[in-house]
Design an enzyme around this catalytic site. Structure first.
Site, PDB file in Angstrom:
ATOM      1  N   HIS A 146       0.683  -1.238   0.016  1.00  0.00           N
ATOM      2  CA  HIS A 146      -0.139   0.422   0.363  1.00  0.00           C
ATOM      3  C   HIS A 146       1.542   1.120  -0.503  1.00  0.00           C
ATOM      4  O   HIS A 146       2.589   0.919  -0.017  1.00  0.00           O
ATOM      5  CB  HIS A 146      -1.037  -0.216   1.442  1.00  0.00           C
ATOM      6  CG  HIS A 146      -1.812   0.842   1.571  1.00  0.00           C
ATOM      7  ND1 HIS A 146      -1.620   2.017   1.723  1.00  0.00           N
ATOM      8  CD2 HIS A 146      -3.170   0.460   1.526  1.00  0.00           C
ATOM      9  CE1 HIS A 146      -2.813   3.048   1.736  1.00  0.00           C
ATOM     10  NE2 HIS A 146      -3.694   2.148   1.348  1.00  0.00           N
ATOM     11  N   ASP A 177       2.797  -4.847   7.774  1.00  0.00           N
ATOM     12  CA  ASP A 177       1.155  -4.373   7.622  1.00  0.00           C
ATOM     13  C   ASP A 177       0.150  -5.223   7.808  1.00  0.00           C
ATOM     14  O   ASP A 177      -0.024  -5.504   6.751  1.00  0.00           O
ATOM     15  CB  ASP A 177       1.031  -3.364   6.217  1.00  0.00           C
ATOM     16  CG  ASP A 177       0.342  -2.940   6.163  1.00  0.00           C
ATOM     17  OD1 ASP A 177      -0.680  -2.612   7.065  1.00  0.00           O
ATOM     18  OD2 ASP A 177       0.117  -1.751   4.910  1.00  0.00           O
ATOM     19  N   GLN A 225      -4.999  -5.797   6.499  1.00  0.00           N
ATOM     20  CA  GLN A 225      -6.262  -6.754   6.949  1.00  0.00           C
ATOM     21  C   GLN A 225      -5.794  -7.676   6.829  1.00  0.00           C
ATOM     22  O   GLN A 225      -6.498  -8.357   5.988  1.00  0.00           O
ATOM     23  CB  GLN A 225      -6.345  -6.333   3.872  1.00  0.00           C
ATOM     24  CG  GLN A 225      -6.132  -5.259   3.868  1.00  0.00           C
ATOM     25  CD  GLN A 225      -7.536  -4.720   3.822  1.00  0.00           C
ATOM     26  OE1 GLN A 225      -8.718  -5.019   4.135  1.00  0.00           O
ATOM     27  NE2 GLN A 225      -7.162  -3.452   3.310  1.00  0.00           N
ATOM     28  N   LYS A 241     -11.243  -1.206   9.959  1.00  0.00           N
ATOM     29  CA  LYS A 241     -11.035  -2.053   9.385  1.00  0.00           C
ATOM     30  C   LYS A 241     -11.726  -3.171  10.112  1.00  0.00           C
ATOM     31  O   LYS A 241     -12.007  -4.493   9.844  1.00  0.00           O
ATOM     32  CB  LYS A 241      -9.914  -2.868   8.572  1.00  0.00           C
ATOM     33  CG  LYS A 241      -9.850  -1.095   7.459  1.00  0.00           C
ATOM     34  CD  LYS A 241      -8.684  -1.805   6.995  1.00  0.00           C
ATOM     35  CE  LYS A 241      -7.833  -0.542   6.382  1.00  0.00           C
ATOM     36  NZ  LYS A 241      -8.637   0.343   5.171  1.00  0.00           N
ATOM     37  N   CYS A 281      -5.055   2.769  -4.198  1.00  0.00           N
ATOM     38  CA  CYS A 281      -3.826   2.902  -3.248  1.00  0.00           C
ATOM     39  C   CYS A 281      -2.429   2.420  -3.313  1.00  0.00           C
ATOM     40  O   CYS A 281      -1.645   1.851  -2.461  1.00  0.00           O
ATOM     41  CB  CYS A 281      -3.895   3.611  -1.788  1.00  0.00           C
ATOM     42  SG  CYS A 281      -4.857   4.624  -1.020  1.00  0.00           S
TER      43      CYS A 281
HETATM   44  N1  C6P Z   1      -6.076   0.522   2.504  1.00  0.00           N
HETATM   45  C1  C6P Z   1      -8.041   0.148   1.316  1.00  0.00           C
HETATM   46  O1  C6P Z   1      -9.494   0.576   0.657  1.00  0.00           O
HETATM   47  P1  C6P Z   1      -5.235   4.262   7.139  1.00  0.00           P
HETATM   48  O2  C6P Z   1      -5.795   4.668   5.919  1.00  0.00           O
HETATM   49  O3  C6P Z   1      -4.000   4.088   7.546  1.00  0.00           O
HETATM   50  O4  C6P Z   1      -6.220   3.353   8.296  1.00  0.00           O
HETATM   51  O5  C6P Z   1      -4.385   2.093   6.590  1.00  0.00           O
HETATM   52  C2  C6P Z   1      -3.736   2.222   5.463  1.00  0.00           C
HETATM   53  C3  C6P Z   1      -3.666   0.894   4.691  1.00  0.00           C
HETATM   54  C4  C6P Z   1      -2.238   0.654   5.118  1.00  0.00           C
HETATM   55  N2  C6P Z   1      -1.560  -0.973   4.548  1.00  0.00           N
HETATM   56  C5  C6P Z   1      -2.823  -1.613   4.045  1.00  0.00           C
HETATM   57  C6  C6P Z   1      -2.550  -2.804   3.614  1.00  0.00           C
HETATM   58  C7  C6P Z   1      -4.727  -1.044   4.299  1.00  0.00           C
HETATM   59  O6  C6P Z   1      -5.059  -1.517   3.475  1.00  0.00           O
HETATM   60  C8  C6P Z   1      -4.270   0.150   4.092  1.00  0.00           C
HETATM   61  C9  C6P Z   1      -5.952   0.988   4.221  1.00  0.00           C
HETATM   62  C10 C6P Z   1      -7.683   1.371   2.664  1.00  0.00           C
HETATM   63  O7  C6P Z   1      -7.652  -0.704   0.135  1.00  0.00           O
HETATM   64  C11 C6P Z   1      -8.129   2.421   1.905  1.00  0.00           C
HETATM   65  S1  C6P Z   1      -6.582   2.910   0.626  1.00  0.00           S
END
Ligand code: C6P
Length: 416
Positions: free
Chosen positions: A132, A209, A212, A235, A373
């Site tokens: 990401h 990370d 997910q 999430k 992203c």
């Molecule tokens: N992915 C998606 O629709 P934040 O924005 O800090 O809560 O999470 C960022 C982020 C970092 N790593 C991974 C693997 C992610 O999936 C995400 C957030 C969302 O896939 C919004 S772009």
């Protein structure tokens, strides 16, 4: 096929669980809402909403500061969540679990607090093609500031990490590895424990990370041997505004804090500031108290259902969806078919994913369309974007049927 006929344990009433989520009981564009954008943000059960209302109406106050009853109660609830996060991750101690604004801030905290302090020009940081943006951009900032070398492990055509290439990328110059546990764009579950062992073999710490992974998998940061692990509460059936940032005590203690301010200090004079102990060293200023307390309620909720049951339910819904989607000629799945979470990243012929998303929306089906992203990942696949349906345990077969029906509409409209 009704929701009950899926092969989940009889004792779990998935229809009742779905009714815990009031937002799902509505129509969008005159059609029942089929919310399949859970990888972007999941929904909140009534139990979590009730806890927020309880906090806001009976003990909202600042924490760690007041001697009065409300502040004590809020502090206890906030710190209870820390213990729940420790159990959720199987961390050794509460102090290793820090609250940030989101996963993004956790990664940035490591880049600033560890990377800027300990990495120097020529040191190699290994990331992957699947990251990401929030696990790419901070390391590019470090590269531009410090002259570190950023190495990118390639991805196979079917959306898995190339483990041989991973092994080759890790050398005695590797000083840090930062890797996505589960791909948000494809759902791929990476062999993160094996990757951690590769990093540790050359003495490099690893950040995982887990954005997910946390909503779907049972986690054990000790077993994975994660030096750092990040996730986002929104999430995980809680609210936006708070992230989980885990670090091993010895790592957190030697790092610098990312933000300075109140609560993260033991003493301040104009000559010198002595930082507080962990976790407070990393929690400058008034934290997102309500979202943290909501996260505690969400963890209790997820744990009561059972994370194995959640994973099984999502796998079953995914299998149900794939069986139907595979009968559509123009349907193309991106990413692997196994060792994945319930993410379906797809295209329909040469219809632009934004058009797919718009037509699905008119049918009440909420999916995400775009690059998610992950622009380098999209470039690797040779596409600008995908449509992405992401399933949660509170979805049901009606949601999947609505998705399949709307995709059939897309094929008819575009003659795909
Ligand atoms: N992915 C998606 O629709 P934040 O924005 O800090 O809560 O999470 C960022 C982020 C970092 N790593 C991974 C693997 C992610 O999936 C995400 C957030 C969302 O896939 C919004 S772009």
């Amino acid at each position: 096929m009704s929701a009950q006929s899926l092969e989940t344990p009889a004792k779990i009433d998935w229809d009742a669980i779905r009714r815990d989520f009031p937002i799902l009981d509505q129509e969008v564009h005159g059609k029942p809402l089929a919310y399949l954008d859970n990888a972007a943000s999941s929904q909140m059960p009534q139990q979590v909403i009730d806890r927020i209302v309880e906090y806001q109406t009976t003990f909202h106050s600042n924490i760690h500061r007041g001697v009065h009853a409300l502040s004590q109660k809020a502090t206890d609830a906030f710190e209870e969540t820390r213990s729940l996060v420790r159990q959720f991750l199987n961390a050794r101690e509460d102090a290793e679990c820090i609250f940030t604004r989101g996963a993004t801030e956790g990664i940035n905290a490591v880049m600033h607090g560890y990377g800027r302090k300990f990495l120097k020009a020529g040191d190699e940081v290994v990331i992957t093609h699947m990251e990401h943006h929030s696990n790419i951009v901070p390391w590019q900032m470090l590269r531009d500031e410090k002259g570190i070398v950023l190495k990118v492990v390639p991805m196979t055509d079917d959306g898995r990490l190339d483990l041989e290439a991973f092994q080759e990328a890790i050398t005695d110059k590797t000083k840090f590895v930062s890797c996505i546990h589960v791909s948000n764009a494809l759902g791929t579950i990476n062999p993160i424990k094996e990757i951690a062992a590769m990093a540790h073999a050359v003495g490099a710490p690893i950040l995982m990370d887990g954005c997910q992974a946390a909503p779907h998998l049972t986690l054990d940061v000790q077993d994975l041997d994660a030096d750092f692990y990040v996730a986002s509460a929104h999430k995980m059936c809680a609210s936006t505004g708070v992230g989980i940032f885990y670090g091993k005590r010895e790592m957190l203690e030697k790092m610098d804090p990312f933000l300075g301010g109140g609560d993260m200090i033991l003493s301040v004079s104009f000559d010198e500031t002595v930082y507080n102990v962990i976790p407070h060293k990393f929690e400058a200023g008034t934290p997102p108290i309500m979202p943290v307390i909501a996260l505690g309620a969400a963890i209790k909720y997820l744990t009561a259902i059972g994370r194995d049951n959640i994973a099984r339910r999502e796998d079953e819904l995914l299998a149900y969806a794939m069986e139907k989607l595979d009968t559509i000629d123009a349907f193309k799945l991106y990413g692997p078919r196994d060792t994945k979470t319930s993410v379906i990243s797809f295209g329909i012929g040469d219809v632009h994913p934004h058009d797919i998303g718009t037509i699905l929306d008119t049918a009440g089906v909420a999916v995400r369309a775009g690059h998610h992203c992950t622009q380098p990942l999209m470039k690797r696949l040779g596409i600008p974007a995908t449509a992405r349906a992401s399933i949660a345990f509170y979805n049901n077969t009606d949601d999947i049927d609505a998705l399949v029906g709307a995709i059939n509409d897309v094929t008819e409209i575009f003659g795909a």
